[in-house]
Write a protein that holds these residues in place. Structure first.
Motif, mmCIF file in Angstrom:
data_model
loop_
_atom_site.group_PDB
_atom_site.id
_atom_site.type_symbol
_atom_site.label_atom_id
_atom_site.label_comp_id
_atom_site.label_asym_id
_atom_site.label_seq_id
_atom_site.Cartn_x
_atom_site.Cartn_y
_atom_site.Cartn_z
ATOM 1 N N TRP A 159 -5.040 4.525 -9.956
ATOM 2 C CA TRP A 159 -4.778 3.909 -8.649
ATOM 3 C C TRP A 159 -4.952 2.388 -8.727
ATOM 4 O O TRP A 159 -4.167 1.616 -8.188
ATOM 5 C CB TRP A 159 -5.729 4.524 -7.613
ATOM 6 N N GLN A 160 -5.986 1.975 -9.442
ATOM 7 C CA GLN A 160 -6.262 0.539 -9.531
ATOM 8 C C GLN A 160 -5.350 -0.176 -10.524
ATOM 9 O O GLN A 160 -5.118 -1.368 -10.398
ATOM 10 C CB GLN A 160 -7.728 0.336 -9.905
ATOM 11 N N VAL A 200 1.028 11.712 -9.972
ATOM 12 C CA VAL A 200 0.040 12.796 -10.018
ATOM 13 C C VAL A 200 0.722 14.151 -9.930
ATOM 14 O O VAL A 200 0.358 15.088 -10.639
ATOM 15 C CB VAL A 200 -1.027 12.617 -8.905
ATOM 16 N N GLU A 220 0.948 4.149 -2.814
ATOM 17 C CA GLU A 220 0.632 5.553 -2.511
ATOM 18 C C GLU A 220 1.756 6.461 -2.984
ATOM 19 O O GLU A 220 1.520 7.512 -3.575
ATOM 20 C CB GLU A 220 0.435 5.732 -1.001
ATOM 21 N N ARG A 258 0.819 -1.214 0.000
ATOM 22 C CA ARG A 258 0.000 0.000 0.000
ATOM 23 C C ARG A 258 0.857 1.271 0.000
ATOM 24 O O ARG A 258 0.603 2.207 -0.764
ATOM 25 C CB ARG A 258 -0.911 -0.060 1.232
ATOM 26 N N ALA A 267 -8.029 9.294 -11.969
ATOM 27 C CA ALA A 267 -7.126 9.010 -10.848
ATOM 28 C C ALA A 267 -7.470 7.660 -10.204
ATOM 29 O O ALA A 267 -6.573 6.888 -9.843
ATOM 30 C CB ALA A 267 -7.214 10.130 -9.815
ATOM 31 N N PHE A 313 1.776 6.649 -6.782
ATOM 32 C CA PHE A 313 0.611 7.405 -7.231
ATOM 33 C C PHE A 313 0.852 8.902 -7.040
ATOM 34 O O PHE A 313 0.637 9.699 -7.956
ATOM 35 C CB PHE A 313 -0.628 6.952 -6.450
ATOM 36 N N ASP A 314 1.319 9.268 -5.844
ATOM 37 C CA ASP A 314 1.553 10.692 -5.552
ATOM 38 C C ASP A 314 2.569 11.287 -6.514
ATOM 39 O O ASP A 314 2.379 12.388 -7.027
ATOM 40 C CB ASP A 314 2.050 10.855 -4.106
#
Lengths: 186, 192
Positions: A66-67, A33, A26, A22, A62, A29-30
């Motif tokens: 994420w997925q 983005v 994260e 996880r 988004a 992803f951050d």
């Protein structure tokens, strides 16, 4: 042309650890983005009519990103991966909204900077360009927005699943329509 | 204006808008949580309804109650299989290229339109089964069937309202999917 170095090799760790934990997800992803948020927002705006629609679409993109992150194995570049997801979600959004009434409110680009006259002209040009792109047929809108984000013919072809020569043809046509549209606006 | 310069100017203008909505990750996490909660909710409802009816049949193993329990579980199994088939890939990673994605979306849309008819048949069978069961195993069977069905009681009137609402929803859904399909098919032609 914008460089993608900010996010290059982002998934080296992802390939090593299967599946992503996880925290790693994260983190990736951050970073993605942060590096591509403005590009994704511009893309979402080019497919929508209102600010709330734009934000809804952006959230949808988004969520899909994420997925999809844990399954990315570097089969293509990160930018290709990201823009594929973004354009696919945008097309799904467009297909859905075609069957629903579209609100009349237009997207307005907010700029926190002061508003002197010189900047106003620049802003108007940007707004004209944005409107002209928004009114392009989807197939041309896709190639032009990807090109304006700095993707080359090869990358655009990979994102859209068409040949490079087809990208060239569409881009030429998109530019022609865009040019005419901008001339008419002036 | 030189063509490459023109593209470069457009690129600068286009990229000058660098707005990013705040808290994107928080929104994504909230949406992911909502999707999980929805799934848990569906499982809970299934477990409560299915469990209650199975428990009732276990406590009072009369033929009518066992029949109702079996009918309910068969319906639950079919509804879940159908739901999983229709929703498969809804939120799966969509990282294929656009041409493949459009092709897939067209197929999904067609399968959902076909699913509407399946839903109609399933719903009618379920309503017929439940109403038939209630009529047969309650004092209502002393009343003529049609009188009971249309003027029987408030609960039966509520069932009719639900049937009407369900069909209204299906008509709306079908129209929406047809419009979506027409758009996607038009787009697909431009990718061939």
């Amino acid at each position: 042309m914008k460089s993608s170095t900010a996010t290059e090799n982002l998934f080296i760790d992802a390939e090593a650890s299967d599946p992503l934990d996880r925290t790693t997800q994260e983190h990736h992803f951050d970073r993605l983005v942060v590096a591509n948020g403005p590009a994704l927002t511009r893309l979402a705006a080019s497919y929508t009519n209102t600010l709330s629609d734009r934000d809804d679409l952006l959230q949808e993109i988004a969520t899909a990103l994420w997925q999809a992150l844990p399954r990315f194995r570097g089969e293509c570049s990160e930018r290709t991966f990201l823009f594929r997801i973004a354009h696919n979600r945008a097309i799904a959004h467009l297909a859905r909204s075609r069957s629903q009434p579209v609100a009349g409110e237009e997207v307005e680009v907010h700029d926190p900077a002061p508003d002197p006259e010189a900047e106003l002209v620049g802003k108007q040009r940007v707004e004209h360009l944005r409107r002209a792109i928004h009114h392009l047929p989807v197939v041309y809108r896709q190639v032009i927005t990807l090109s304006l984000e700095g993707l080359g013919y090869g990358e655009i072809a990979e994102v859209l699943g068409i040949s490079e020569s087809n990208v060239g043809v569409r881009l030429t046509r998109a530019r022609q329509i865009l040019r005419e549209s901008l001339e008419n606006q002036q | 204006m030189n063509v490459d310069t023109e593209l470069e100017v457009w690129r600068q203008q286009w990229q000058s808008d660098a707005t990013v909505p705040l808290d994107l990750r928080r929104k994504v996490e909230r949406q992911s949580r909502f999707m999980k909660m929805s799934l848990i909710g569906e499982i809970l409802v299934t477990a409560i309804i299915g469990g209650a009816i199975a428990g009732w049949a276990a406590r009072s193993p009369e033929p009518g109650i066992v029949l109702l329990a079996v009918g309910t579980w068969v319906y639950i199994a079919i509804a879940w299989t159908f739901g999983l088939m229709v929703n498969r890939g809804n939120w799966s990673p969509s990282a294929q290229d656009t041409a493949v994605f459009i092709d897939l979306s067209v197929r999904r849309c067609r399968s959902r339109l076909a699913a509407v008819w399946f839903a109609v048949v399933m719903f009618l069978l379920q309503v017929a089964f439940v109403l038939g069961w209630v009529y047969h195993y309650s004092p209502a069977h002393r009343t003529p069937f049609l009188t009971w069905l249309f003027f029987g009681s408030v609960p039966i009137d509520i069932v009719w309202l639900c049937i009407g609402a369900f069909f209204g929803f299906l008509v709306w859904y079908q129209r929406r999917k047809r419009a979506e399909l027409a758009y996607l098919v038009g787009l697909k032609e431009q990718y061939q």
